[in-house]
Design a protein around this motif. Structure first.
Motif, mmCIF file in Angstrom:
data_model
loop_
_atom_site.group_PDB
_atom_site.id
_atom_site.type_symbol
_atom_site.label_atom_id
_atom_site.label_comp_id
_atom_site.label_asym_id
_atom_site.label_seq_id
_atom_site.Cartn_x
_atom_site.Cartn_y
_atom_site.Cartn_z
ATOM 1 N N TYR A 168 0.904 -1.257 0.212
ATOM 2 C CA TYR A 168 0.098 0.039 0.126
ATOM 3 C C TYR A 168 0.688 1.247 0.136
ATOM 4 C CZ TYR A 168 -2.838 -3.713 1.959
ATOM 5 O OH TYR A 168 -3.486 -5.010 1.989
ATOM 6 N N PRO A 169 0.598 2.159 -0.920
ATOM 7 C CA PRO A 169 1.498 3.242 -1.146
ATOM 8 C C PRO A 169 1.353 4.388 0.343
ATOM 9 C CG PRO A 169 -0.212 3.219 -2.692
ATOM 10 C CD PRO A 169 -0.288 2.102 -2.075
ATOM 11 N N HIS A 170 0.335 4.374 0.923
ATOM 12 C CA HIS A 170 0.072 5.114 1.939
ATOM 13 C C HIS A 170 0.143 4.448 3.142
ATOM 14 C CE1 HIS A 170 -0.846 8.555 -0.778
ATOM 15 N NE2 HIS A 170 -1.669 7.767 -1.322
ATOM 16 N N ALA A 171 0.849 3.249 3.214
ATOM 17 C CA ALA A 171 0.619 2.503 4.636
ATOM 18 C C ALA A 171 1.469 3.437 5.603
ATOM 19 C CB ALA A 171 1.584 1.405 4.415
ATOM 20 N N SER A 172 1.039 3.219 6.802
ATOM 21 C CA SER A 172 1.816 4.206 8.002
ATOM 22 C C SER A 172 0.978 3.481 9.140
ATOM 23 C CB SER A 172 1.502 5.601 7.736
ATOM 24 O OG SER A 172 0.162 5.954 8.093
ATOM 25 N N THR A 173 1.809 3.994 10.433
ATOM 26 C CA THR A 173 1.293 3.493 11.615
ATOM 27 C C THR A 173 0.144 4.040 12.226
ATOM 28 O OG1 THR A 173 2.859 4.895 12.900
ATOM 29 C CG2 THR A 173 3.756 2.892 12.125
ATOM 30 N N VAL A 174 -0.494 3.419 13.291
ATOM 31 C CA VAL A 174 -1.425 4.355 14.209
ATOM 32 C C VAL A 174 -0.510 5.572 14.765
ATOM 33 C CG1 VAL A 174 -0.940 2.740 16.134
ATOM 34 C CG2 VAL A 174 -3.037 4.365 16.129
#
Length: 600
Positions: free
Chosen positions: A97-103
């Motif tokens: 996913y190109p916009h993957a990030s953490t909480v």
């Protein structure tokens, strides 16, 4: 009165795209299992973002302001508000996913969380995006979205005064962003009164992406408690545990600034972009110096006997009113880490960062990285737009802060953080780009503190010094951030029993130490599942090479450096003890079932 003991039982949803707001009931099961604050905010985020890869700056990403069940009651130090959202600064090394990030969960003190509860809500959830810059006014059950175009670009100090003048009622409690948030700097913060901020993980950037300048809240109600008699008895014990104690007096005397000299002596301070753990001039910017030369007033958050916030006046070239600081993180990241020992200059930098709405920790880390790259000849004056960014230079530091907030020139790249800078510069600079998962480390150095390295590597929001150095502490702190209590008073052992009794009396659910920590474990694991779903794996729990390769050359811990094999073995044991797969870090089915998370 509350519909459920300890709670109003509702959150306020505000959709800035449509301009509509509504009260939404919170399931009793969620209150029991996730409590409030960080925990309930995480459950709401999980439910709202059902698929991975949502752009953190899209209207879909919720910005969640969550107090806890202690908030709005006269419990000592029950001031905290947890801001929960999907982070715009973190990312995995690999993901589909190109916009993957953490909480991300960023915690601030002050008075905003209690006021949310006074207004009749257990939390606020902001979604959508306004067409123009706006601000929200919540006056008990009345909710308005007002035009804020005239405040565009206004710095936080001026805005704090201007918004209250416009509202005409100083009973409103406000949170707001500065120019950095409006300009979508990924490590911009949300401010609340002078020096209180939800700074970590880019909460201000998410707020800016929604064209939301501020939120103002005023309320006249109060949540109920399940057992009033037991509540009063536990409340008296909590007060006696803190009021007048040596512990409380030490916090009131110097706040967190007392650690600036102590951690330097211990060799655990961030110095010269984490190259060293000891700053020989720490005494010039520590708590004793600040108490002697700067501070004239101690400031407390809601119902807090510690009063760890400080204000005063400095003189000279950088002189003026000191709104806050130095605290440990601000004093080290902009002092020791940059080799700045000029107290007025340090305080000017702290003030400027707050005024522009940046995170002190990430900003100090970015500037330290650039100073080292400049020193090593990896970048030059042209790259830096003519800023002579040498160690110890206050003027250069102030100039770079302005560039970052405006995303102007070199600031456009620096605004993306140290990982992005190291990718751009190359030349081996990634070895001293001090970040985990894209989030810059805080002011605690780790060549001589391996457990703190574990905290940085395994915290769910990216590098975090507050998450905890072991599993039990991580679980416990997830709960502390969920009940609305400040972390600092919990260092007093005498508060343990009354804290549990208060939580039981307020909610009507019985908590002992084991149940408290088990609930925290559930929260921590749900956060882990969110990150795992986004694509984070073991390779993302990686510390920078500096900590394994660059031994300290000065101080009491001279020669200290982490052993890579030992640290890797410690990580493997951590995953096993967590009930996670040591190869992928995925929480195991048995662990999820034990925590009642098998449905996720």
């Amino acid at each position: 009165m509350s519909g459920k003991p300890g709670y109003h039982g509702v959150i306020l949803n505000i959709d800035l795209s449509t301009g509509k707001s509504e009260k939404v009931a919170v399931p009793s099961e969620d209150l029991a299992r996730f409590v409030g604050g960080q925990g309930l905010g995480m459950k709401i985020l999980w439910d709202r973002l059902k698929k991975p890869g949502v752009d953190p700056l899209s209207p879909e990403n919720p910005l969640i302001f969550m107090p806890g069940p202690f908030s709005g009651l006269p419990v000592p130090s029950s001031s905290r508000t947890c801001v929960v959202t999907k982070s715009p600064i973190t990312s995995p090394l690999q993901s589909d996913y190109p916009h993957a990030s953490t909480v991300t969960y960023s915690n601030m003190g002050g008075f905003f969380g209690p006021e949310i509860r006074f207004a009749g809500y257990d939390g606020l959830v902001i979604t959508g995006k306004a067409r123009e810059l706006c601000y929200i006014v919540i006056d008990d059950g009345k909710v308005e979205i007002r035009d804020a175009k005239k405040f565009k670009g206004m710095r936080t100090d001026a805005f704090d005064k201007a918004i209250l003048d416009e509202l005409g009622d100083r009973k409103f409690k406000t949170v707001y962003i500065g120019p950095a948030g409006e300009n979508l700097v990924p490590y911009s913060s949300i401010l609340h009164t002078a020096g209180r901020a939800a700074g970590r993980g880019g909460t201000g950037c998410v707020m800016g992406s929604k064209n939301l300048k501020a939120i103002a809240v005023k309320g006249t109600g109060q949540p109920s408690v399940a057992d009033h008699k037991r509540f009063l008895a536990a409340l008296e014990k909590a007060r006696l545990a803190l009021n007048g104690s040596a512990f409380a007096k030490s916090w009131a005397e110097q706040g967190t600034a007392r650690a600036i000299v102590g951690n330097s002596n211990a060799g655990t301070e961030a110095v010269r972009n984490y190259r060293e753990g000891t700053f020989p001039e720490a005494g010039k910017i520590g708590g004793d110096a600040a108490r002697r030369d700067v501070w004239v007033k101690d400031i407390a958050c809601y119902c807090c006997p510690l009063a760890c916030k400080k204000s005063g006046i400095t003189k000279g070239k950088y002189g003026g009113i000191v709104h806050d600081g130095p605290e440990y993180e601000t004093g080290v990241m902009l002092g020791s880490n940059l080799l700045i020992s000029d107290m007025p200059g340090l305080l000017k930098a702290i003030y400027t960062i707050d005024d522009l709405g940046l995170d002190h920790i990430s900003t100090g880390n970015v500037i330290g990285f650039l100073m080292e790259a400049y020193e090593k000849g990896m970048i030059d004056l042209t790259f830096l737009n003519g800023i002579d960014l040498k160690w110890g230079s206050v003027d250069a530091t102030l100039a770079m802060i302005e560039k970052i907030a405006a995303r102007e020139g070199v600031g456009a790249l620096a605004a993306e953080g140290v990982r992005a800078l190291s990718w751009h510069i190359g030349k081996g600079s990634e070895k001293f780009a001090i970040q985990v998962k894209g989030l810059e480390l805080a002011a605690h150095n780790i060549q001589a503190n391996q457990p703190r390295g574990l905290s940085y590597a395994t915290a769910e929001r990216g590098a975090c010094h507050l998450s905890g150095d072991d599993i039990a502490t991580q679980n416990r702190r997830a709960m502390i951030d969920s009940i609305g209590l400040c972390l600092f008073p919990t260092f007093e052992p005498a508060l343990e029993e009354p804290m549990l009794a208060l939580l039981s009396a307020i909610t009507g659910r019985e908590y002992d130490k084991a149940g408290f920590e088990k609930t925290g474990e559930r929260i921590f694991n749900l956060e882990k599942m969110f990150n795992y779903r986004e694509g984070f794996r073991r390779e993302d729990d990686r510390l920078p090479d500096r900590f394994f390769e660059d031994a300290f050359t000065i101080g009491t811990k001279k020669g200290a450096v982490l052993d890579r094999a030992n640290f890797d073995a410690m990580l493997s044991k951590y995953y096993k003890d967590r009930g996670w797969d040591p190869e992928t870090t995925k929480p195991g089915d048995l662990k999820l079932k034990e925590l009642g998370l098998d449905s996720v």
